[in-house]
Design an enzyme around this catalytic site. Structure first.
Site, PDB file in Angstrom:
ATOM      1  N   GLU A  47      16.306  -9.982 -43.920  1.00  0.00           N
ATOM      2  CA  GLU A  47      15.494 -10.387 -42.756  1.00  0.00           C
ATOM      3  C   GLU A  47      16.211  -9.957 -41.464  1.00  0.00           C
ATOM      4  OE1 GLU A  47      15.860 -14.603 -41.875  1.00  0.00           O
ATOM      5  OE2 GLU A  47      13.866 -14.673 -40.955  1.00  0.00           O
ATOM      6  N   ASN A 107       8.207 -11.682 -36.925  1.00  0.00           N
ATOM      7  CA  ASN A 107       9.360 -11.486 -37.805  1.00  0.00           C
ATOM      8  C   ASN A 107       8.786 -10.750 -39.015  1.00  0.00           C
ATOM      9  OD1 ASN A 107      11.530 -11.729 -39.558  1.00  0.00           O
ATOM     10  ND2 ASN A 107      12.018 -13.823 -38.931  1.00  0.00           N
ATOM     11  N   LYS A 124       6.102 -12.837 -41.102  1.00  0.00           N
ATOM     12  CA  LYS A 124       6.536 -14.172 -41.566  1.00  0.00           C
ATOM     13  C   LYS A 124       5.540 -15.267 -41.187  1.00  0.00           C
ATOM     14  CE  LYS A 124      10.811 -16.968 -41.520  1.00  0.00           C
ATOM     15  NZ  LYS A 124      12.216 -16.964 -41.058  1.00  0.00           N
ATOM     16  N   GLU A 143      13.235 -19.726 -33.776  1.00  0.00           N
ATOM     17  CA  GLU A 143      12.195 -18.831 -34.325  1.00  0.00           C
ATOM     18  C   GLU A 143      10.808 -19.188 -33.794  1.00  0.00           C
ATOM     19  OE1 GLU A 143      12.155 -17.074 -38.231  1.00  0.00           O
ATOM     20  OE2 GLU A 143      13.923 -18.251 -38.735  1.00  0.00           O
ATOM     21  N   CYS A 168      12.574 -15.270 -45.669  1.00  0.00           N
ATOM     22  CA  CYS A 168      13.488 -16.402 -45.520  1.00  0.00           C
ATOM     23  C   CYS A 168      12.859 -17.765 -45.788  1.00  0.00           C
ATOM     24  CB  CYS A 168      14.180 -16.367 -44.165  1.00  0.00           C
ATOM     25  SG  CYS A 168      15.596 -17.492 -44.167  1.00  0.00           S
ATOM     26  N   ASN A 193      18.211 -15.170 -43.568  1.00  0.00           N
ATOM     27  CA  ASN A 193      19.391 -15.544 -42.762  1.00  0.00           C
ATOM     28  C   ASN A 193      19.429 -17.064 -42.832  1.00  0.00           C
ATOM     29  OD1 ASN A 193      20.458 -13.266 -40.503  1.00  0.00           O
ATOM     30  ND2 ASN A 193      18.453 -12.858 -41.391  1.00  0.00           N
TER      31      ASN A 193
HETATM   32  N1  CDV Z   1      15.751 -17.581 -41.143  1.00  0.00           N
HETATM   33  C1  CDV Z   1      15.292 -18.728 -41.711  1.00  0.00           C
HETATM   34  O1  CDV Z   1      14.099 -18.865 -41.937  1.00  0.00           O
HETATM   35  N2  CDV Z   1      16.206 -19.708 -41.965  1.00  0.00           N
HETATM   36  C2  CDV Z   1      15.841 -21.010 -42.495  1.00  0.00           C
HETATM   37  C3  CDV Z   1      16.775 -22.100 -42.041  1.00  0.00           C
HETATM   38  C4  CDV Z   1      16.629 -22.413 -40.628  1.00  0.00           C
HETATM   39  C5  CDV Z   1      16.518 -23.399 -42.778  1.00  0.00           C
HETATM   40  C6  CDV Z   1      15.831 -21.007 -44.020  1.00  0.00           C
HETATM   41  O2  CDV Z   1      14.870 -21.548 -44.581  1.00  0.00           O
HETATM   42  O3  CDV Z   1      16.789 -20.542 -44.637  1.00  0.00           O
END
Ligand code: CDV
Length: 292
Positions: A47, A107, A124, A143, A168, A193
């Protein structure tokens, strides 16, 4: 004919704020070259692979935020990845921040085929964190300030199968895999991430690694699909990011795993026909699901 894709899960080590796109793309290219020499058909990057995880920074001025975004893909900085893909017949998936001509911020993750052409785009859906500046946090997770939500999970034909993407936080939600699974997805690609420290409830910090694999493995098993989860890992601007990138089989087993917090490739032979063992038996959705 067997439908086997050799995949390299190309984990990134940290990208510090000062590192420019050319340097990052150079690192990604090195991973692609390694994957090519391992005989991979595809490389999966993380990501927001081109920059540091910038949602940790607050900027009141939208113009200062837009420095992290790409207004075209490919562009001069990322063109070497597309050229390498075309010249060496190796596909890839890449996460980045997208600024559209209409001014929307997403994203985004793209799927690129072995000819170097974009064959799928995903934006996303589940945007975690907060919208307002929260100075009490060690680092921000903005975000919801930086991005607009995408409009859904689609599937794409490619590499001999049916592919989907998620980014993510999406990987934690059962509906991500279900919506993809109901469209016949055989291989889901997701970058992440994930800060180890979760400010709203630090008692959860020790469970980050367990939960990452929990959701990737259950999503794969319950929907009879392969899932590739790829991290940006390590110490990035004082924030520890989870590694443990993994390629998960429809059995729910981990077929390949990264064991460092740096740039690293984990490779597995992904047999798409294995999905039918699950989709046509225990998880035959048409026969057994009770949506009512
Ligand atoms: N980049 C993300 O979406 N990170 C989220 C954190 C903030 C919980 C994740 O679900 O890993």
């Amino acid at each position: 004919m067997a439908r086997v894709i050799k995949i390299g899960a190309a984990q990134s080590g940290p990208v510090q704020k000062a590192e420019d796109r050319d340097s990052v793309v150079g690192r990604l290219l090195e991973l692609m070259k390694q994957a090519r020499s391992d005989g991979c058909d595809m490389v999966v990057f993380t990501e927001l692979a081109l920059t540091t995880f910038f949602p940790r920074y607050y900027a009141e001025d939208r113009a200062l935020m837009d420095i992290w975004f790409e207004t075209a893909m490919p562009n001069p900085a990322t063109q070497p990845l597309f050229d390498y893909a075309r010249d060496n017949a190796i596909g890839f998936s890449l996460g980045y921040a997208e600024l559209t001509p209409g001014g929307d911020h997403f994203n985004t993750q793209v799927l690129v085929d072995k000819k170097g052409a974009i064959v799928g785009t995903y934006r996303k859906v589940h945007l975690p964190g907060h919208h307002d500046h929260q100075p009490w946090r060690e680092f921000q997770h903005l975000e919801r300030y930086y991005f607009d939500p995408g409009d859904g999970f689609g599937v794409f034909a490619g590499f001999g199968g049916v592919l989907g993407m998620a980014i993510c936080n999406d990987r934690r939600w059962s509906e991500t895999y279900r919506v993809l699974g109901l469209q016949g997805c055989e291989l889901a690609l997701t970058g992440y991430n994930t800060p180890v420290h979760y400010a709203p409830d630090p008692t959860q910090d020790r469970l980050q690694g367990f939960r990452n694999h929990l959701v990737l493995q259950s999503g794969a098993y319950q929907n009879g699909m392969w899932v590739v989860g790829v991290a940006k890992a390590g110490e990035e601007e004082g924030c520890t990011l989870l590694g443990e990138s993994a390629i998960v089989a429809p059995s729910g087993e981990i077929a390949a795993l990264c064991t460092t917090d740096g740039d690293e490739l984990a490779v597995a032979e992904v047999d798409l026909d294995m999905c039918a063992n699950y989709k046509e038996t225990l998880f035959d959705f048409d026969r057994y699901r009770r949506p009512e």
